[in-house]
Design a protein around this motif. Structure first.
Motif, PDB file in Angstrom:
ATOM      1  N   UNK A 118       0.830  -1.207   0.000  1.00  0.00           N
ATOM      2  CA  UNK A 118       0.000   0.000   0.000  1.00  0.00           C
ATOM      3  C   UNK A 118       0.865   1.258   0.000  1.00  0.00           C
ATOM      4  N   UNK A 119       1.969   1.224   0.721  1.00  0.00           N
ATOM      5  CA  UNK A 119       2.893   2.369   0.752  1.00  0.00           C
ATOM      6  C   UNK A 119       3.433   2.646  -0.648  1.00  0.00           C
ATOM      7  N   UNK A 120       3.871   1.599  -1.334  1.00  0.00           N
ATOM      8  CA  UNK A 120       4.431   1.795  -2.672  1.00  0.00           C
ATOM      9  C   UNK A 120       3.349   2.205  -3.666  1.00  0.00           C
ATOM     10  N   UNK A 152      11.286 -19.760  -6.048  1.00  0.00           N
ATOM     11  CA  UNK A 152      11.531 -21.175  -6.289  1.00  0.00           C
ATOM     12  C   UNK A 152      12.344 -21.720  -5.127  1.00  0.00           C
ATOM     13  N   UNK A 153      12.621 -22.999  -5.109  1.00  0.00           N
ATOM     14  CA  UNK A 153      13.345 -23.570  -3.967  1.00  0.00           C
ATOM     15  C   UNK A 153      14.740 -23.001  -3.745  1.00  0.00           C
ATOM     16  N   UNK A 154      15.260 -22.234  -4.698  1.00  0.00           N
ATOM     17  CA  UNK A 154      16.594 -21.645  -4.526  1.00  0.00           C
ATOM     18  C   UNK A 154      16.555 -20.179  -4.130  1.00  0.00           C
ATOM     19  N   UNK A 155      15.367 -19.608  -3.975  1.00  0.00           N
ATOM     20  CA  UNK A 155      15.307 -18.221  -3.547  1.00  0.00           C
ATOM     21  C   UNK A 155      14.051 -17.505  -4.006  1.00  0.00           C
ATOM     22  N   UNK A 156      13.880 -16.284  -3.483  1.00  0.00           N
ATOM     23  CA  UNK A 156      12.715 -15.451  -3.792  1.00  0.00           C
ATOM     24  C   UNK A 156      13.190 -14.060  -4.166  1.00  0.00           C
ATOM     25  N   UNK A 157      12.537 -13.457  -5.156  1.00  0.00           N
ATOM     26  CA  UNK A 157      12.899 -12.108  -5.605  1.00  0.00           C
ATOM     27  C   UNK A 157      11.674 -11.208  -5.550  1.00  0.00           C
ATOM     28  N   UNK A 158      11.797 -10.089  -4.831  1.00  0.00           N
ATOM     29  CA  UNK A 158      10.775  -9.043  -4.796  1.00  0.00           C
ATOM     30  C   UNK A 158      11.300  -7.822  -5.542  1.00  0.00           C
ATOM     31  N   UNK A 159      10.378  -7.052  -6.136  1.00  0.00           N
ATOM     32  CA  UNK A 159      10.733  -5.818  -6.836  1.00  0.00           C
ATOM     33  C   UNK A 159       9.943  -4.658  -6.250  1.00  0.00           C
ATOM     34  N   UNK A 160      10.656  -3.590  -5.902  1.00  0.00           N
ATOM     35  CA  UNK A 160      10.043  -2.380  -5.351  1.00  0.00           C
ATOM     36  C   UNK A 160      10.229  -1.272  -6.387  1.00  0.00           C
ATOM     37  N   UNK A 161       9.119  -0.724  -6.901  1.00  0.00           N
ATOM     38  CA  UNK A 161       9.179   0.325  -7.924  1.00  0.00           C
ATOM     39  C   UNK A 161       8.676   1.643  -7.357  1.00  0.00           C
TER      40      UNK A 161
END
Length: 358
Positions: A326-328, A341-350
């Motif tokens: 909500x802030x973004x 996936x089982x090797x990691x997670x990626x988030x994107x903040x724009x």
């Protein structure tokens, strides 16, 4: 007498020959004149026919130009005016070939329509989410206020009990446990109120690298405790200044960093990246990516992680990512799950960058 008759016969034959020759000459002259008249007449008809054909051809050419070529050129100019993109230059062949120009721009228009439809769908989903958040926010504010008043009274009573029974071997531990639970309830109520109240944005020019460094500094003890290595890509330092509320964006980054720490209890790596992704409302849109090396998010949970009150933690409120998104959104940007996936997670903040006008 015979000679005289012979001479008369010769003269008569000669006269007949002369008359025959004269008659033939007159007939030939007449035929020649008639042929000349016929040739002139045929020439005139041919000339008229050629003129009519040329006039008809000219009329057809003009009709084709006025009905097909000129509208086609106008369509090409209109298509170029409305669909041409600065990033897609027009080749000389396309300028000379109206059909190719129209085809090129129609493809671009269809691409723009598809992109606009996707953006509209995303905006509709964000609006629906915002309406849900507003409804839940009003409910949360009402419940939080109803809970906070008696909670304050309980805290004051427990504080008095702590002062009075601090040295008692039996009650001191119980009082401490009650005090901790009251503190936890207070944190929950505070989260509800933060969710319900949307503080005004104090927008200012901020360094993207500075925002990341500030959030990492706040989370440094937790990162050290979990033995997590942090890497900030060189592309982050190359980004232009961001036009954001620094404290609120740091809150978003801190929430993501702490979630990454929980996803890597045995240690791991947290990598930050950055890039410019688009232009929105006259400002470039910047993006920070956070990639951890944790265990990932289960596929059936990925669509629900931004829902209010949804959590997989035993003690969580399920408002952290919801408040961060909500802030973004109020910044004119977004918070998205890029991949997991089982090797990691990626988030994107724009979020928007500082425009050239300031």
């Amino acid at each position: 007498v015979i000679l005289h008759d012979l001479v008369d016969t010769y003269d008569h034959a000669y006269e007949l020959c002369e008359r025959y020759i004269t008659t033939n000459e007159q007939l030939i002259t007449s035929r020649i004149r008639e042929s000349h008249r016929q040739i002139r007449r045929n020439t005139l008809w041919v000339a008229l026919y050629v003129a009519a054909v040329m006039a008809g051809t000219a009329a057809l050419v003009w009709f084709f130009y006025a009905s097909v070529v000129r509208p086609l050129r106008q369509m090409a100019r209109d298509a170029q005016a409305f669909a041409a993109s600065p990033g897609m230059p027009i080749s000389p062949a396309e300028v000379e070939d109206e059909l190719r120009t129209i085809g090129t721009h129609l493809r671009r228009l269809m691409s723009d329509v598809t992109s606009t439809r996707t953006d509209l769908q995303a905006s509709r989903e964000r609006l629906s989410q915002a309406e849900k958040l507003a409804s839940v926010g009003r409910l949360a504010a009402s419940v939080a206020h109803e809970i906070r008043n008696p909670l304050t009274s309980l805290r004051m009573r427990v504080y008095e009990l702590q002062r009075e029974w601090a040295d008692h071997p039996i009650y001191s531990e119980d009082i401490r446990a009650v005090s901790e639970e009251i503190a936890r309830l207070d944190d929950t109520v505070r989260s509800f109120l933060e969710f319900a109240r949307e503080p005004q944005l104090a927008l200012q020019s901020c360094s993207v690298a500075g925002l990341i460094d500030g959030a990492l500094e706040l989370c440094r003890p937790r990162l050290v405790e979990n033995d997590i290595e942090c890497r900030v890509g060189a592309d982050v330092g190359a980004l232009p200044a961001a036009w954001v509320d620094a404290q609120q964006v740091k809150q978003v980054l801190v929430n993501l960093i702490l979630n990454a720490c929980e996803a890597m209890p045995a240690g791991g790596r947290l990598t930050f990246g950055g890039r410019a992704v688009a232009v929105q409302a006259g400002r470039p849109l910047l993006q920070i990516t956070l990639m951890d090396s944790g265990q990932g998010i289960a596929p059936e949970l990925r669509e629900r992680i931004f829902e209010p009150f949804f959590t997989t933690k035993a003690t969580g409120t399920g408002l952290g990512l919801c408040i961060a998104a909500n802030i973004m959104l109020r910044h004119g940007g977004s918070l998205e799950l890029v991949e997991s996936n089982p090797t990691g997670t990626c988030f994107a903040v724009s979020f928007p960058a500082v425009s050239e006008e300031g």
